[in-house]
Structures are given as C-alpha cells and as structure tokens.
Motif scaffolding. Structure first.
Motif, short mmCIF file in Angstrom:
data_model
loop_
_atom_site.label_atom_id
_atom_site.label_comp_id
_atom_site.label_asym_id
_atom_site.label_seq_id
_atom_site.Cartn_x
_atom_site.Cartn_y
_atom_site.Cartn_z
N THR A 1 0.82 -1.22 0.00
CA THR A 1 0.00 0.00 0.00
C THR A 1 0.86 1.27 0.00
O THR A 1 0.34 2.38 0.01
N THR A 2 2.18 1.08 0.02
CA THR A 2 3.06 2.24 0.11
C THR A 2 3.31 2.87 -1.25
O THR A 2 3.64 2.15 -2.21
N CYS A 3 3.14 4.18 -1.33
CA CYS A 3 3.57 4.89 -2.55
C CYS A 3 5.04 5.23 -2.37
O CYS A 3 5.41 6.00 -1.48
N MET A 4 5.89 4.64 -3.20
CA MET A 4 7.32 4.82 -3.01
C MET A 4 7.76 6.26 -3.29
O MET A 4 8.75 6.72 -2.75
N VAL A 5 7.01 6.95 -4.13
CA VAL A 5 7.37 8.35 -4.41
C VAL A 5 7.10 9.19 -3.16
O VAL A 5 7.92 10.00 -2.73
N LYS A 6 5.95 8.94 -2.56
CA LYS A 6 5.60 9.70 -1.37
C LYS A 6 6.57 9.38 -0.23
O LYS A 6 6.99 10.25 0.53
N ALA A 7 6.90 8.09 -0.13
CA ALA A 7 7.85 7.68 0.91
C ALA A 7 9.18 8.43 0.73
O ALA A 7 9.74 8.99 1.69
N LEU A 8 9.66 8.47 -0.50
CA LEU A 8 10.93 9.16 -0.74
C LEU A 8 10.78 10.66 -0.53
O LEU A 8 11.68 11.31 0.00
N GLU A 9 9.64 11.20 -0.92
CA GLU A 9 9.44 12.64 -0.74
C GLU A 9 9.59 13.00 0.74
O GLU A 9 10.25 13.98 1.10
N ARG A 10 8.97 12.15 1.60
CA ARG A 10 9.05 12.47 3.02
C ARG A 10 10.49 12.37 3.52
O ARG A 10 10.95 13.20 4.31
N LEU A 11 11.22 11.37 3.05
CA LEU A 11 12.60 11.24 3.49
C LEU A 11 13.44 12.40 2.98
O LEU A 11 14.29 12.95 3.69
N SER A 12 13.21 12.78 1.74
CA SER A 12 14.00 13.88 1.16
C SER A 12 13.71 15.19 1.90
O SER A 12 14.61 16.00 2.09
N LEU B 1 0.84 5.44 -8.38
CA LEU B 1 0.52 4.13 -8.90
C LEU B 1 -0.40 3.42 -7.90
O LEU B 1 -1.35 2.75 -8.27
N VAL B 2 -0.09 3.60 -6.61
CA VAL B 2 -0.94 3.03 -5.57
C VAL B 2 -2.04 4.05 -5.28
O VAL B 2 -1.75 5.17 -4.86
N PRO B 3 -3.28 3.69 -5.49
CA PRO B 3 -4.36 4.68 -5.28
C PRO B 3 -4.34 5.24 -3.85
O PRO B 3 -3.98 4.53 -2.90
N VAL B 4 -4.72 6.48 -3.74
CA VAL B 4 -4.60 7.17 -2.47
C VAL B 4 -5.41 6.50 -1.35
O VAL B 4 -4.97 6.40 -0.23
N ASP B 5 -6.59 6.02 -1.70
CA ASP B 5 -7.39 5.38 -0.65
C ASP B 5 -6.76 4.07 -0.18
O ASP B 5 -6.87 3.69 0.97
N VAL B 6 -6.04 3.41 -1.08
CA VAL B 6 -5.33 2.20 -0.68
C VAL B 6 -4.21 2.56 0.31
O VAL B 6 -4.00 1.89 1.32
N GLN B 7 -3.51 3.65 -0.01
CA GLN B 7 -2.45 4.11 0.89
C GLN B 7 -3.02 4.39 2.28
O GLN B 7 -2.48 4.00 3.30
N ARG B 8 -4.14 5.09 2.26
CA ARG B 8 -4.74 5.49 3.53
C ARG B 8 -5.17 4.27 4.34
O ARG B 8 -4.93 4.17 5.53
N ALA B 9 -5.77 3.33 3.64
CA ALA B 9 -6.18 2.10 4.32
C ALA B 9 -4.95 1.40 4.91
O ALA B 9 -5.00 0.85 6.00
N GLY B 10 -3.84 1.49 4.18
CA GLY B 10 -2.61 0.84 4.63
C GLY B 10 -2.11 1.40 5.95
O GLY B 10 -1.56 0.68 6.78
N SER B 11 -2.31 2.67 6.15
CA SER B 11 -1.81 3.28 7.38
C SER B 11 -2.61 2.82 8.59
O SER B 11 -2.11 2.78 9.70
N GLY B 12 -3.87 2.48 8.34
CA GLY B 12 -4.70 1.95 9.40
C GLY B 12 -5.10 2.96 10.46
O GLY B 12 -5.64 2.59 11.49
N PHE B 13 -4.81 4.24 10.20
CA PHE B 13 -5.06 5.23 11.23
C PHE B 13 -6.54 5.25 11.67
O PHE B 13 -6.84 5.31 12.85
N PHE B 14 -7.43 5.16 10.68
CA PHE B 14 -8.84 5.28 11.02
C PHE B 14 -9.48 3.95 11.36
O PHE B 14 -10.60 3.90 11.82
N THR B 15 -8.75 2.86 11.13
CA THR B 15 -9.36 1.56 11.31
C THR B 15 -8.72 0.74 12.43
O THR B 15 -9.37 -0.03 13.11
N ALA B 16 -7.45 0.92 12.63
CA ALA B 16 -6.72 0.02 13.52
C ALA B 16 -7.17 0.17 14.97
O ALA B 16 -7.56 1.24 15.40
N THR B 17 -7.13 -0.90 15.67
CA THR B 17 -7.31 -0.84 17.11
C THR B 17 -6.01 -1.33 17.70
O THR B 17 -5.41 -2.27 17.22
N VAL B 18 -5.59 -0.65 18.73
CA VAL B 18 -4.27 -1.00 19.28
C VAL B 18 -4.44 -1.90 20.50
O VAL B 18 -5.29 -1.63 21.33
#
Ligand SMILES: Cc1cc2nc3c(=O)[nH]c(=O)nc-3n(C[C@H](O)[C@H](O)[C@H](O)COP(=O)(O)O)c2cc1C
Ligand code: SF4
Ligand code: FES
Lengths: 442, 775, 157
Positions: free
Chosen positions: A329-340, A425-442
């Motif tokens: 679910t990771t967008c590699m461009v966004k990941a690199l953008e954040r690191l850069s 390439l990875v749709p934004v909603d897929v990315q969001r789902a991947g983070s689990g912020f709104f769905t995950a229970t800890v």
C-alpha cells in the motif's frame, strides 16, 4: 515489557517490571559486576580493550566501526583531560532502541561508559540524549544520581582510586547532532555543525581533547562483553559480527517494536517475531538500517540475514538496525518525498553540496509527487546525488542521496508512472487504508 | 613532507594542507571559504581536488599533506567535483552581476566563468533572503548573494575578537545576521567587506559610486595611527573613491582599521579649504596664494622684527608628514625661535633633553607574535590602536600572556593574563608596584622611592609573566604619554624592563609620532604646553586643531585668541580656526601630497600623492618651502619632497637610525596621588584626527556618539545623580553640560569625559582635576 | 529576567561542564528559559548569553538551529506530530490531518483562543509507537488514533 521479543538475549534480559531501570534491580540482574571486577582485580586497561576487540563488537550507531579498535586510537599517555561521550541522539528515522535501553536499563550504559573511561583513561563523560525523549533524559539524570550515591561514579570509585564523572546533556531537535562531531559541537554550546575530519575526535574531540564517542547500545553491550569474555560474546553472533543486536522494527508489521536477536538471524525470523505483515499484505520493500540506508526490494530482503555483511551484500547497510517495513500500500514516491524533506530540513546548512543539494532533491521529488515531474527528472536526481555524495563534510550528504538513488533504482517504474500520469501508482485510498489510522485498534 | 601537485614537487612542513602546498608550487585551486588568516571551515567545497588512492575528492584547504601524496587539481574527477559545487552555489544566487557592486572583483563571478554551466538545471524559485541594516559602514542589502562561506563570521570571532555576525537557522535557510538587527560596531569591521567573496557585504559609503574596473589603484600609507597601514587608494576622475588594505605581512598583514578605510570621505567633504583665506575686516576672505603668502611673510617678519623670534611658536600635528615637520622646525629655528613642537596632547615634557634617541616601539611589529608576555601601560588599546591590539589578541590566543595596566576596564577583546584599572593619579604607583614585584621576585633591592610600595597579587602576576619566557615586551600607550607624569612612567617602565629583560617602548599616538622626533620638530625653548601657558604673539599651526588636539584646549584656545597672528596650514575650513586664525593656507591631505611617515617600529614609509590637490590646495612641504624662500631663509631650495626627506633621514625608506628609548639623568620619584575627582580623557577613535572627524559614515557609528560623563556606581552616587541625568562638568574656567552615564569600567574617583570633541573642547587638561554637579 | 528557580536550574547545568566551558550549558539554559516563559524572546536569549558569557548572536545561532526552541510565541500547548516515514506508514500524516481538521488550523498555526499550536515534527525516536506526538516538548503521546487524539484534546485546556 521492554523488548518485545528476543533470541538468546543479553541486553534485554530481566527488563520486566516498573523498576527494572533502578540501580537495585540492575544490581540484582548482575549489574556493575563487570566494573567491580575490573576495579577490584585491578585489571589492566589493555585487558579491557582487548576483550572488546575480541568480541568484535561493531558500533551500533550506524557506521559499524569495530569498537575495540576505536578505543585503541585514544592516546593512552595524553596528560590532560580525556572524554567518553555516549551518543543517545537517536534521530535516524526508524530507530528507537536507544530510547528503550535508557528507559529500561540506564545503568548498563552508565556501567559501560565507566568501563570505557577506565580503559581509555578518561575522567569525564557525557551522554547526549535526544531532546524529544524528555522522560528518558530525566530518568537518566536520576540513574546518575543513584550511581553517584552508590559510589559507582565520581571520585575514587569503589575505593579503587579511579575517578569518573558522568553527566547528561540533552539535544533539542536536530538530527544532525547524531553525527559525532556535530554532537561534540553541540555539547560545546554551539550549533550542531559537523567538523571536518581529520582531526578525528580521538585526537581533537570535546573541547579539543581526546574523545571517544559510541552509541548507547554499544556502551550497553560492554558490561556483557566483560562478564562473558570477548570470545563468548562474539560467538553469540557470527564471525565479524559479534553479539546480539537490537532491531527496531517499524512500519507495516503487526507488532512494531524492539527485538534482540543474534547478528546473523534471518530477516524472515525477525519479521515473524514482529508479528508478520499487517493485514497479511505483501512486503514491498524494506529499509533495513535506518532511513539513510538504501531500500531493499522484498525478494532480496527475504533472503538476507540481519548482520552487517549480509545486508551490505544486498546493497544496503545495517546502520542502526532500524528496519522500516513497507507493504504494497506504500507509494514509493511519497515515501521518498518524506525522506527527502527530512534530509533537506535537517541539513546543518554548512557545506554547499548538502545545503543546496538536499533542498534541490526535495524540490524535484516533491514536484514529481505533486504531478509536476518532468521526463528528465530521474536523470537530474541521479546527477544531483552524484554531485552531493562524497563531497560533503559529513555523511548526511550521502544519507540524503542513498535513499534517492535506491528508491529510483528499485522502483523506477513507479516514479516514471508518477511523472507520466501525474498521480500515484498506488491509489490514495489504498495508501490510507494501509496506514490503518482510522481503522486500527491497538 | 614531499608532495606532488599536478606533477610539480613541493616540500612542505608537517601539518601543511594541500592548499598550502599548492600555493607554494603556484597551482591555483579555486576556493571561497578558505582564507589564510582565518580558521579552516572547509564548507564551500570549491577546493575539491583528486588525491591518488582517495576514493573521493578531498578539500584542499583542510586535507593535511601526507608524505608522497599525489594531488591532481585539474583532473577530470577534480574538475567535475568543482563544477558540481559551482552549480550548487549558483542555483540560489541571484543573477544580478550587472548591478552588483562586487561586479568585476567577485570571486564567484570569476570562477563561474571557469566552472559554471551555461544554462541552469535548477528551475525552481530562488531563495529569498531579507536585507539587513547593520550600521553606516557595511551594507547587507543583498544577502541573497551570500554563499555561506562564513568568512565574515570567523573574522569577527577570530580577528576582531567579537562575534557580531553569526549564521542563524540551518539548512538552506541559513542566514548571516547580527543579533536582532544590531549594528556591527567593531573597529575592524570593514575587513569583512574585503573578505566577502561575493557581493553580499559591500561598503555602504562606496555603494554604486563606481564600478571596480573604472578605478585607478595607487599605493599609499595610512596617516592615522602609528601602525602605518599600507593602503591601496582607488581613484576615479581625480577623486578618491575607496581605500583598501595593501597587504604587508610585517605591518598591517592584510587588514586595515575602519578609520584607515573610511576616513577618505573627509577628502572630498564640503569642509575642504580650497583657497587661501585671510582675515580682512574681521572676517576670513578667500584670496589668491600670492596675497596670502605675502601677508604671512610680512606679518611674521613684523613679529620677529619687533619682538624677536621667541615671540613666535609653531605647533604641528603628529599626523603631519616627516617632510612637513622638518621644514616647519627649520623655518621656526631660522626665524630665531625654539618654540616648536609636534606633541599637542603631551603634558609632561621632563624627558626632553634626556632622551637617548628616537622613542619607538622597542621591537618590530612582526616580532609581537613571538612574544611570551606583554604588558601594556596606559592605553585604550582597541580604539587607540586597532591593529596593534589585533596582534596582541592573536598572541594571547596562542600562548602569550598579555597584561593591561589602564585607566579603565574597557574590554580590549583580548584574553588577558592580568589587568589593573586605576585612576590617572594612581597609574605611576600601579606601575611602581609591578617594578617592585619584579625586584622582589628577582631578589633585587629597589630604589628608595619604591620602599613603601606594596605589590598586590595582580602586580605580582604581571611581574612574573614578564620574568618568564624568552621574549617579553612592555608597551607605553597613548595615555601613558599624555599623562601628567609621563616621564615617571617612562622611567618606571625602563626600570621594569631592566629588571625583567623585557623590551620597553612606545606604541605612539599618530602616524608620525616617531617621525616627529626624527625630524626634530621638538622645542629648544617652549613646548606644546608652555607655548600656550606663556602666550606668544604669533602662532604657526600645521595640520593641528588645538581646540581638539591639545592636552588643554582651554589654555590653547585662549592663547590663540589673544595672539596677534595665527597662521594655520590646514586642509579644512570648518574648524574653530575660523574664530582665531588670521590666515588659512589650504594644504593637501596625504592623498594629495608626497611625504613620509615613520611608524612606531621606526619604519619609514614614503608615499606619493594619488590625486591632484583639491582646488588651490598645495602640499604642505611646498608651502613651507615657499615661505622659507619668501622669508629669505637659507636652505629652502628643494625640488622634491625626497630631497627634504633625505636631509632628515638619509637612509630613505626602511628603518630609521637612532631608535632608542633610553633616558639619562632622570630619577624615579613617586608623587603622592590625589584622591580628588579626576578626569579620564580618552580620544575617541573617530575624533582622533582631522580626517576621521570629517568622515561622514564614521561619524554615524556607535564609536562617534557624543561624549558623556561616565562614572562608576560609587562616583555617581557621590555626585548624587542617576544614570542619564544631565550634569555640569567644570575644569578651570570652562564648563559643559553632559549626560551622566553609569559605567563601572571607570576607575574610582574618576569621571571619564572624552577629549577631541567639540562638546568638551571648553574643558581643560585630559587628566586634571574636574568638578561634576547636577545640572 | 528569569526566576530564581530557573537560575538555580541553570546553575546546576553549568556545573556539569568544566569551569571555563559555561557555554556548554546554553542549550539547557535556553530550554529552561523557554519552559518558564513559553517561548524565547530576544531579551531572554540575550539574558542567557550574558549569563553564560557568550555573544548574543552565538546564543541566537543555537536558538535558531534547534527545532524545539520557539522564537515566536506559541499557544499554551504546542502539539508536534511526527510525520516522518515510519510514522507516516502507520498513520502519522493522517493523524496530522485529523488534528488540523479538528482544530481548524494548519501546521505552524495557533487556534484563535491561543490554546494550541500545531507543528509538524521530525522523527522523535519512538517509531515503534507510531503515530506519536509531543506536547510542549515534554510529553510524548504514543499510538495516537482518532479516539486517543480526541481524548488528548479534551484534556488540553
Ligand atoms: C547524519 C548522521 C546522523 C547520525 N546519527 C546517529 C545517531 O543518532 N546515533 C548514533 O549513535 N550514531 C549516529 N551517527 C553515527 C555517529 O556519527 C557515530 O558514528 C556513532 O555515534 C559512533 O558510535 P558507534 O561506533 O558506537 O556506532 C550518525 C551519523 C551521521 C552522519
Ligand atoms: S553534509 Fe550537510 S549536515 Fe553534514 S556538514 Fe555538510 S551541510 Fe552539514
Ligand atoms: S576553500 Fe576548501 S572548502 Fe572552501
């Protein structure tokens, strides 16, 4: 529970319970026996350094430099002050092991530093603690008080005639202060701007005096090396990669956290210990040694064992042992953008290629991520990284460049897609789902 | 160490860098942040070179040489690295060369031509950096041009001794600035302009005045302090546009003080006297030269004819040239007068006739760096002698123990070994205490006069520092020479030197403080004080403004006002001379005449005019020669200033003969110090000479703020006023109203009131009794 | 300028370093001053510089270099959210967006009532607890999901 899992643990043994960090608990676990033995048996400095050499302990701060060898660089007969400095500035994205060592076992670091001070004839030490983990700083101060009160620090330790004073210094938000000479500048009350080397800290360190700097985990390992003997410690890991190491596992796993495993343990085992991939998704890539180490694609990673040599063969670095796991679910461009952005933001601004180059890199990646990439941007990125790497004062220039190079190398198609289609390439909603912020229970 | 650079072999000492070695073999390595006088930052990365066996290019400025090293400064690897750095430097640099003041003398511009690409691959918006106002001298209008080499910051920390500029923030937002928009006040600040390799720091007075390639470059010598800084004066259309340091490692290194650099503004000030003026019907009127000279000749003949030569006195400025001073004393003596002097700020003349030679520094300026210890007595060091202080600063940074015995605890920005700050009346005692401490440490008996002196711990520490090590020096500063017991200070310093083996000498107040002795512009009758205390009928003033330059301006001005004839040779018409002068003769300042100065180390440096004299001004030596001719005096037939110079100093340029600080037949005696309120007068740096006083930008600096009455907490309480209150300050018949200022650097029972300023010119002696009360 | 309590704390920091190295205490002293006054005014920076015998601009260099110093006034609570990659993967960026929307402000802004300033932080060395945020440089909040954030905001009064 401090450390979420371990195989043949040393560092993480007995760290349960709220008071594990207290002196009494540490002593119950066998703490300070190494220092006590050295001082009571009047073991020679050489002995200590030799044990550390035999252990093939490699620096846990990132560069993996053999600790015993580093200690032997200190001028033994230097007449004036000498310093031992602990690097707890843990700011490399993905790394959070030193925090737990200091949180649950601060005395192991104190003991390790005192032993180091003894071995190198240094009378004073500082532990530089990352500013964002304030409770850790306060707790370390308390641990120091305990140690002083017990005669384990200060003048004439345990009646041996050996003096060693240790103090805590906190950072206040600058990643670059993890670089050892920037850290020294920072202790001196200046901006954290790395120094040009040579001279190395062993000859011109804190206040211009001979200084040895090691990572928190490195110091924490010292008592175990002295207690076990260097050879036994080495055997706990694998040849040229002595001992066990803490790995900070973050990202798309079920149980992010610290795990202690012998060097040489398969990555797959570590991934299992961390509960496996979240939601059963596929591993896309892994940054095995903190954000500056090159990203490794899933297939290669699954074949690696977790040690300096194996990861290096896979084209990356074990670094600080921070394993950042990314699923599909990771967008590699966004990941690199954040690191850069991180490296641009954290550049100390001193030397031209890094100051200007990291900013330029970020601007280009940012442009690509935001749908304004140009056809020749990937070549431009490659060229800019070449112009940064190896031409800066400290390794931050390289640290900023390696992610860019490796992300483009392994995920070029995804970058090209972004430039061409002006979207992920990875749709934004897929990315969001991947983070689990709104769905995950800890 | 043997090293090969681009195939050329060099032998360099251990610890050298590749840059050092390259300089030796004449290989140019491009660089920005490196400067031979500053610490190595290695931040610009322009100097990357290829080193055999090194996997990556290394910065030449910071990489130590190893034996057998092979360096390639222009290999493909090196040039690629340099080009890469140049591209980075340019991406955020504005492309404003056509309007940039640095255009034509910009290192970035020069190197960009060699290493820059033609089209920029950087398509993003450039960094915006706000301009800053840091005072009247340095312009920081275009800080977007800054390439972050930090030379200016390091200069402040390392050379000027005060960190006023810093690089704030981090990453590409790093910015050079002062603390919350403060001004840069260092007396050496202008050097940062030279150091800035781009057009970020520029000269405010010079901004947009000319393009660098339009300027003619002429050599000259600074006419200000006693260092004799070597200058390059830049001119355009017969106007001095700018003054820059000319490197001379033995004198000014590569620096000049702001006074040296910015005083040139006075040269074209509207206050310049461009025509002779004669008082006609009570007011000064412009006349032709022949009229003025005719007037002077007749008037002088008249005074001398009716009242004898002794009715005439001449006072010159110590900033006058050697040639002028020589001709002045020759003229006066030929007219039968012994009343000539060039030391207007001196008060005690009891060493006259007892000197063994020409007073001087006691060692060469270049030897300061090798001293083990130095003691400076009676000096406002930084402001009196910016570059001399800078040398001591570097010394103290290395190993030298520098101590200060002064009339105030001003911060010299030197890491001092010891310091004592005492009232003027106590200065001789304080020095005597050091003498006594030295004698005790050596186990020697002391003169009976010193029997009752009790050395304190500080005097002992100073004495000990002067006894340790190989090379030590004692320096007497301006205040020691201006002091009412200057002779005693001189004698005590000599005694201390004898005991410790240190050298002893004078820093010297002005460009020609040593030269005046060489020229013998010295009294055989009345000196600079007594010529006013016993008023004369006629005065000849050369480049001096007695109301500002004399030890006791009150006394001087009253004598001048009462005189029958006052003839002033001066470049300016705006001074108080308008009140008392009968004739003003326009003489040329240093840029418009040839001449020589002898600096404090005895180095005679000659210079030529760099522009034609303004209007009808004429070189002073020519005016004096013509006067000699018109007065029918023998020996005034000179064709050139060199002829005049060779008459006084046959050796020409180089070190003059007869340098000797010895004294004969002068016994040490210590008068009991007064505890009454005394004045401490400093000469503010930009009030010290007629040029500096009229330099517009310098007059806007913090150092040029009008004088106040500064007192420490106790004195202020005793006077019964608060900080900032108005006080009436009185000396003799003169009084002025000043602002009282709390200043705990001022010694006990003292009021610090600066001299050399119009607002205090009505007062009397620099170190005399003074009265202060609520106004 | 500072309370005697703060000065005592600063003195304790100074004592950690060799006598001629007072400047080493500048980071701690600035942090103490900020803790007392909420942010670092130029007066506070100059005071600290004077107290430690360093040039004001040298202290300013330090204050402007390190992220956790605030050279402008901030709200009563400064909430810094880590959005760096490890946190981002498990919701750091989303947590930031959630906060923005809840508070009606962007990063580097303060709520109109002056209560909360929102900042985007860099790696806080706690990636295992992602998403993480720090309140007023001191209190680390781990595993922040919408519910936890709501609870935190309710607590910040
Ligand atoms: C940009 C940069 C950041 C670094 N950050 C850290 C850090 O946070 N912690 C650390 O221990 N080492 C860090 N290092 C590595 C240190 O410079 C140094 O190598 C290490 O502290 C030495 O200790 P060791 O030999 O025990 O690993 C960093 C290096 C660089 C170039
Ligand atoms: S590489 Fe970056 S962080 Fe390192 S010294 Fe240069 S500018 Fe500073
Ligand atoms: S001159 Fe060497 S890095 Fe700047």
């Amino acid at each position: 529970m401090a450390i979420l899992g371990a195989i043949n643990p040393m560092l993480s043994v007995g760290l349960d319970g709220d008071n594990a960090w207290r002196l009494a608990d540490y002593v119950k676990r066998g703490g300070y026996t190494a220092l006590r033995r050295i001082l009571e048996e009047k073991l020679p400095q050489e002995y200590v350094i030799n044990e550390v050499k035999k252990s093939v302990l490699r620096g846990r701060g990132g560069a993996g430099f053999p600790t015993g060898l580093k200690w032997s660089f200190m001028p033994r007969s230097f007449p004036g002050d000498k310093y031992v400095v602990c690097n707890s500035d843990e700011g490399e994205p993905g790394t959070f092991k030193d925090r737990d060592i200091l949180r649950y076992d601060p005395h192991s670091v104190i003991e390790g530093m005192a032993i180091a001070g003894f071995a190198m004839g240094a009378g004073r030490g500082y532990n530089y603690i990352h500013g964002e983990v304030w409770e850790i700083y306060e707790r370390f101060e308390e641990a120091l008080d305990e140690a002083r009160a017990a005669g384990l620090l200060g003048k004439d330790i345990l009646g041996s005639g050996f003096n060693f004073d240790l103090f805590a210094h906190h950072g206040y938000g600058a990643y670059i202060c993890g670089e050892e000479t920037a850290l020294l500048e920072s202790i001196e009350g200046k901006k954290g701007q790395p120094r040009f080397k040579p001279p190395f800290p062993a000859s011109f360190g804190l206040y211009g005096k001979p200084t040895t700097i090691n990572n928190t985990e490195t110091f924490a390992s010292i008592p175990y090396i002295i207690n076990l003997g260097g050879e036994h410690y080495l055997e706990a890991g694998k040849a040229n990669n002595g001992g066990t190491k803490l790995f900070s596992v973050s990202g798309h796993v079920n149980r992010p956290g610290n795990y202690e495993i012998p060097l040489g343990t398969p990555f797959a085992t570590l991934l299992d210990m961390a509960g496996g991939m979240r939601g059963g998704r596929q591993l896309k890539g892994c940054i095995p040694g903190g954000s500056s180490s090159p990203v490794v694609p899933a297939a290669t990673m699954m074949d690696c064992t977790m040690d300096y040599d194996s990861i290096s063969k896979a084209g990356s670095m074990l670094g600080s042992g921070a394993v950042i796991v990314m699923d599909e679910t990771t967008c590699m461009v966004k990941a690199l953008e954040r690191l850069s952005f991180f490296y641009y933001e954290e550049s100390c601004g001193q030397c031209t290629p890094c100051r200007e180059g990291t900013n330029w890199l970020y601007k280009i990646v940012h442009r690509i991520e935001h749908g304004q990439g140009r056809a020749d941007d990937l070549d431009l990125l490659a060229s800019v990284t070449t112009n940064i790497m190896g031409r800066t004062i400290c390794a931050l220039g390289d640290a900023a460049s390696m992610p860019v190079q490796s992300f483009i190398k392994h995920y070029r198609d995804e970058f090209a897609y972004h430039i061409e289609h002006k979207k992920c390439l990875v749709p934004v909603d897929v990315q969001r789902a991947g983070s689990g912020f709104f769905t995950a229970t800890v | 160490m043997e090293i090969e650079i681009d195939g050329k072999m060099a032998h360099v000492p251990d610890g050298s860098t590749i840059m050092d070695a390259a300089q030796q073999v004449g290989a140019y390595i491009p660089h920005f942040c490196y400067h031979k006088k500053l610490s190595i930052a290695a931040n610009c990365r322009m100097c990357l070179v290829q080193v055999e066996k090194a996997p990556k290019p290394l910065p030449a400025c910071a990489t130590p040489v190893t034996n057998g090293m092979k360096v390639f400064t222009h290999s493909e690897l090196a040039v690629k690295a340099q080009q890469g750095v140049m591209e980075f430097l340019l991406i955020n640099h504005p492309l404003d060369c056509p309007i940039c003041d640095q255009g034509g003398e910009c290192q970035l511009q020069d190197l960009a031509v060699g290493y820059g690409g033609s089209a920029s691959r950087f398509q993003e918006g450039k960094r915006v950096v706000f301009h800053k106002d840091v005072g009247p001298l340095i312009s920081m209008q275009e800080m977007a041009r800054c390439i972050h080499c930090t030379r200016c910051v390091r200069f402040g920390q390392e050379i000027a001794g005060v960190m006023e500029l810093g690089m704030a923030n981090r990453n590409m937002h790093s910015e050079i600035m002062t603390f919350v928009g403060r001004s840069v006040d260092s007396e050496l600040s202008g050097n940062m302009i030279d150091l800035c390799p781009v057009g970020a720091l520029t000269s405010k007075p010079f901004r947009y005045a000319a393009r660098s390639w339009e300027l003619g470059r002429r050599k000259s010598i600074s006419p200000h302090d006693s260092l004799g800084a070597n200058l390059t004066v830049q001119v355009k259309n017969n106007v001095v546009m700018r003054v820059l340091p000319r490197e001379n490692e033995d004198v000014n290194e590569c620096w000049v003080s702001d006074k040296d650099r910015f005083s040139y503004e006075a040269l074209s000030s509207p206050a310049r006297l461009t025509k002779p003026m004669v008082r006609i019907d009570g007011s000064l009127r412009e006349v032709a030269w022949n009229v003025a000279l005719d007037y002077v000749t007749h008037a002088l003949k008249d005074v001398v004819g009716t009242s004898g030569g002794e009715a005439l006195a001449a006072l010159a400025s110590p900033h006058a040239t050697l040639e002028e001073l020589h001709l002045l004393q020759k003229l006066i003596r030929s007219l039968g007068s012994g009343n000539v002097d060039f030391r207007p700020r001196r008060r005690d003349f009891s060493t006259d006739g007892r000197l063994d030679g020409v007073p001087w520094l006691g060692l060469k300026l270049s030897e300061i760096k090798d001293l083990d210890a130095a003691l400076v007595v009676g000096s406002f060091l930084r402001k009196d002698h910016p570059l001399f202080a800078q040398r001591l600063r570097q010394l103290a940074k290395k190993w030298g123990k520098v101590s200060l015995l002064a009339l105030g605890a001003d911060d010299p920005l030197i890491n001092l070994h010891a310091r004592m700050s005492v009232s003027p009346a106590r200065l001789p005692l304080a020095l005597a205490a050091v003498v006594k401490a030295a004698a005790q440490l050596k186990g020697e008996a002391v003169a009976a006069e010193l029997a009752s002196v009790e050395p304190c711990a500080t005097s002992q520490a100073i004495a000990r520092s002067l006894l340790d090590g190989e090379r030590r020096a004692i320096f007497l500063g301006n205040a020691a020479e201006q002091h009412p017991q200057a002779a005693q200070l001189h004698a005590l310093a000599l005694e201390l030197a004898r005991l410790t083996g240190a050298s002893c000498g004078f820093i010297g107040e002005a460009a020609n403080s040593a030269g005046g002795y060489v020229a013998k512009a010295l009294p055989t009758a009345l000196n600079a004080h007594s010529m006013f205390a016993q008023p004369r009928q006629a005065y000849l003033l050369l480049g001096v403004e007695p109301e500002l330059d004399c030890h006791d301006p009150q006394l001087a001005v009253s004598a001048l006002k009462g005189a029958r004839l006052v003839v002033v040779l001066t470049p300016f018409k705006d001074g108080a001379a308008g009140d008392y002068a009968d004739v003003l003769l326009p003489t040329a300042p240093f840029t418009e005449t040839s001449g020589s100065f002898v600096n404090s180390e005895g180095r005679l440096q000659s210079f030529t005019g760099v522009v034609r004299p303004l209007g009808d001004a004429r070189p002073g030596w020519k005016v004096l020669r013509v006067l000699g001719n018109l007065l029918d005096l023998p020996g005034f037939d000179y064709d050139s200033s060199e002829q005049v110079r060779d008459e006084v100093a046959p050796g020409g340029e180089g070190f003059v003969q007869g340098l000797n600080n010895g004294l004969h037949s002068l016994a040490v005696s210590l008068p009991a110090p007064t505890e009454a309120l005394q004045r401490v007068a400093d000469v503010p740096i930009y009030a010290a000479d007629p040029l500096a006083r009229r330099a517009a930008a310098l007059q806007k600096t913090a150092d040029a703020m009008p004088p106040t009455a500064r007192m420490n907490t106790q004195t202020l309480a005793a006077v019964g006023v608060g900080d900032g209150a108005a006080v009436r300050v009185r000396q003799g018949n003169g009084e002025v109203v000043l602002e009282a200022r709390l200043d705990d650097t001022v010694p006990e029972a003292c009021v610090r009131v600066a001299a050399a300023h119009v607002s205090t010119a009505a007062l009397g002696e620099m170190f005399g009794a003074i009265n202060v009360e609520r106004a | 300028m500072l309370t005697s309590e703060s000065l005592k704390r600063i003195d304790r920091e100074i004592a950690k370093y060799p006598a001629d190295q007072k400047q080493s205490a500048v980071m701690a002293s600035l942090a103490i001053a900020q803790e007392e006054q909420g942010w670092l005014s130029s007066e506070a920076i100059e005071f600290v510089a004077g107290y430690l015998g360093m040039a004001p601009i040298a202290a300013y260099e330090v204050a402007s270099f390190y992220n956790m110093y605030d050279l402008k006034p901030v709200g009563k609570y400064k909430v810094s959210v880590c959005t760096n990659l490890p946190c981002m993967l498990t919701g750091g960026v989303d947590a930031g967006e959630y906060l923005k929307q809840k508070l009606g402000i962007d990063y580097n802004e303060t709520t109109p009532d002056g209560l909360i300033t929102l900042k985007e932080g860099e790696c806080m060395g706690a990636c295992g607890d992602a998403p993480v945020m720090i309140v007023n440089n001191r209190r680390m909040c781990s595993w922040m999901n919408p519910e936890q954030i709501d609870k935190l905001l309710a607590e910040l009064k």
